[in-house]
Write a protein that holds these residues in place. Structure first.
Motif, short mmCIF file in Angstrom:
data_model
loop_
_atom_site.label_atom_id
_atom_site.label_comp_id
_atom_site.label_asym_id
_atom_site.label_seq_id
_atom_site.Cartn_x
_atom_site.Cartn_y
_atom_site.Cartn_z
N ILE A 39 43.49 38.67 38.64
CA ILE A 39 44.55 39.47 39.24
C ILE A 39 43.94 40.77 39.75
O ILE A 39 43.10 41.40 39.08
CB ILE A 39 45.70 39.77 38.25
N THR A 40 44.34 41.15 40.96
CA THR A 40 43.93 42.42 41.56
C THR A 40 45.19 43.17 41.97
O THR A 40 46.14 42.56 42.48
CB THR A 40 43.05 42.19 42.80
N ALA A 41 45.24 44.46 41.73
CA ALA A 41 46.39 45.29 42.12
C ALA A 41 45.92 46.71 42.34
O ALA A 41 44.89 47.14 41.81
CB ALA A 41 47.48 45.24 41.06
N GLN A 42 46.69 47.45 43.11
CA GLN A 42 46.40 48.85 43.35
C GLN A 42 47.39 49.72 42.58
O GLN A 42 48.60 49.48 42.62
CB GLN A 42 46.47 49.16 44.85
N GLY A 43 46.87 50.71 41.86
CA GLY A 43 47.71 51.59 41.06
C GLY A 43 47.56 53.04 41.48
O GLY A 43 46.49 53.45 41.97
N THR A 92 41.96 50.52 42.79
CA THR A 92 42.07 49.06 42.75
C THR A 92 41.59 48.55 41.39
O THR A 92 40.44 48.78 41.01
CB THR A 92 41.25 48.42 43.87
N LEU A 93 42.49 47.87 40.68
CA LEU A 93 42.21 47.33 39.36
C LEU A 93 42.04 45.83 39.43
O LEU A 93 42.71 45.16 40.23
CB LEU A 93 43.36 47.65 38.40
N GLY A 94 41.16 45.28 38.60
CA GLY A 94 40.95 43.84 38.57
C GLY A 94 40.77 43.34 37.15
O GLY A 94 40.18 44.03 36.31
N LEU A 95 41.30 42.14 36.87
CA LEU A 95 41.15 41.51 35.56
C LEU A 95 41.03 40.01 35.78
O LEU A 95 41.86 39.41 36.48
CB LEU A 95 42.37 41.81 34.69
N THR A 97 36.80 39.76 32.22
CA THR A 97 36.07 40.77 32.97
C THR A 97 37.05 41.73 33.64
O THR A 97 38.07 41.29 34.20
CB THR A 97 35.19 40.12 34.05
N ALA A 98 36.77 43.01 33.55
CA ALA A 98 37.59 44.03 34.21
C ALA A 98 36.77 44.71 35.29
O ALA A 98 35.57 44.97 35.12
CB ALA A 98 38.05 45.07 33.19
N THR A 99 37.43 45.01 36.42
CA THR A 99 36.77 45.72 37.51
C THR A 99 37.59 46.94 37.90
O THR A 99 38.80 47.00 37.68
CB THR A 99 36.60 44.82 38.74
N LEU A 100 36.91 47.92 38.48
CA LEU A 100 37.55 49.13 38.99
C LEU A 100 36.99 49.39 40.38
O LEU A 100 35.78 49.53 40.54
CB LEU A 100 37.28 50.31 38.06
N ASP A 101 37.89 49.39 41.38
CA ASP A 101 37.49 49.54 42.78
C ASP A 101 36.42 48.53 43.16
O ASP A 101 35.44 48.84 43.86
CB ASP A 101 37.03 50.97 43.06
N GLY A 102 36.59 47.29 42.67
CA GLY A 102 35.71 46.19 43.01
C GLY A 102 34.42 46.11 42.23
O GLY A 102 33.63 45.18 42.43
N VAL A 103 34.18 47.06 41.32
CA VAL A 103 32.92 47.09 40.55
C VAL A 103 33.20 46.66 39.11
O VAL A 103 34.09 47.22 38.45
CB VAL A 103 32.31 48.50 40.56
#
Length: 251
Positions: A131-135, A200-203, A211-217
């Motif tokens: 899941i990717t979302a912008q917060g 941009t958050l990712g899980l 895995t967790a990502t922040l701004d694609g990293v």
């Protein structure tokens, strides 16, 4: 002699309960209705600060994988459900669609609460996905994403602002709904989000790897096999001043 307050007004017993981090204790004070002190006025809260939120930058298919679900919140929340933690109330925390995004408005029954709330969607059979979302926050303490949400609990990446004191800025956790306990799986203080800026958050989940990502990293990774499937969604505290946009769930 102690009696139930609702059962008899003749031998009234006033029960005073004091809560603490370790539990609660109750003391009894006897008296008549005429002797009881006047109740203090109910607390009031100042309105939460309004914010002119800029449009979120567009993101499209970040992982180049087939989509299971996506939303830019142009309609209602009929496909979403609120999941509150530590809030035993008759009403759920309030989330609303506003100007093409979803906003965390307040806690249960209209009161702000520094307690977790999530807005989830999808199929409970979903297993391996991302899941990717912008917060965007202008005052909430935390923003994040949840995954593999089911009746037994969920996983969450919780992100605090850059430079936040009193703990790590990014954590991967498992929440057990039976014990109501969060278990830390991984943590870091390397990054965080900036106030009044879109992040941009990712899980993602693959087998027992999270895995967790922040701004694609990529920022955190953990292994855990407690939950194998469930819904997904966005996360914060039920204190308002937090919004999300452009949710994408992919295989």
């Amino acid at each position: 002699m102690r009696r139930n307050i609702m059962g008899s007004l003749c031998g009234l017993v006033l029960l005073t309960t004091t809560l603490s981090a370790c539990g609660a204790y109750t003391s009894a004070q006897q008296g008549s209705l005429g002797e009881l002190p006047t109740a203090p006025p109910a607390p009031t809260y100042a309105p939460l600060p309004a914010e002119v939120v800029p449009a979120a930058p567009a993101i499209e298919n970040p992982n180049k994988a087939p989509e299971l679900f996506s939303s830019s919140f142009d309609t209602d929340l009929s496909q979403w459900q609120v999941v509150d933690v530590w809030m035993n109330a008759t009403e759920k925390s309030k989330w609303e669609v506003k100007e093409g995004r979803v906003e965390q408005v307040t806690g249960p029954e209209g009161w702000p609460a520094v307690a977790p709330t999530a807005l989830v969607t999808g199929d409970k059979t979903w297993s391996d996905y991302s899941i990717t979302a912008q917060g965007y926050s202008w005052g909430n303490s935390v923003m994040g994403l949840v995954g593999r949400v089911n009746e037994n609990g969920f996983y969450v990446v919780a992100v605090r602002p850059v430079g936040a004191e009193g703990g790590k800025t990014i954590t991967l956790q498992r929440y057990d709904s039976k014990t109501e306990i969060f278990t830390q799986l991984a943590e870091t203080s390397d990054k965080g989000w900036n106030l009044k800026q879109w992040t941009t958050l990712g899980l993602s989940f693959k087998g027992n790897t999270i895995t967790a990502t922040l701004d694609g990293v990529p920022v955190l990774e953990a292994q855990d096999d407690q939950f194998s499937s469930g819904q997904t969604g966005v996360y914060g505290f039920a204190e308002g001043m937090l919004t999300f946009d452009n949710v994408i769930v992919q295989q």
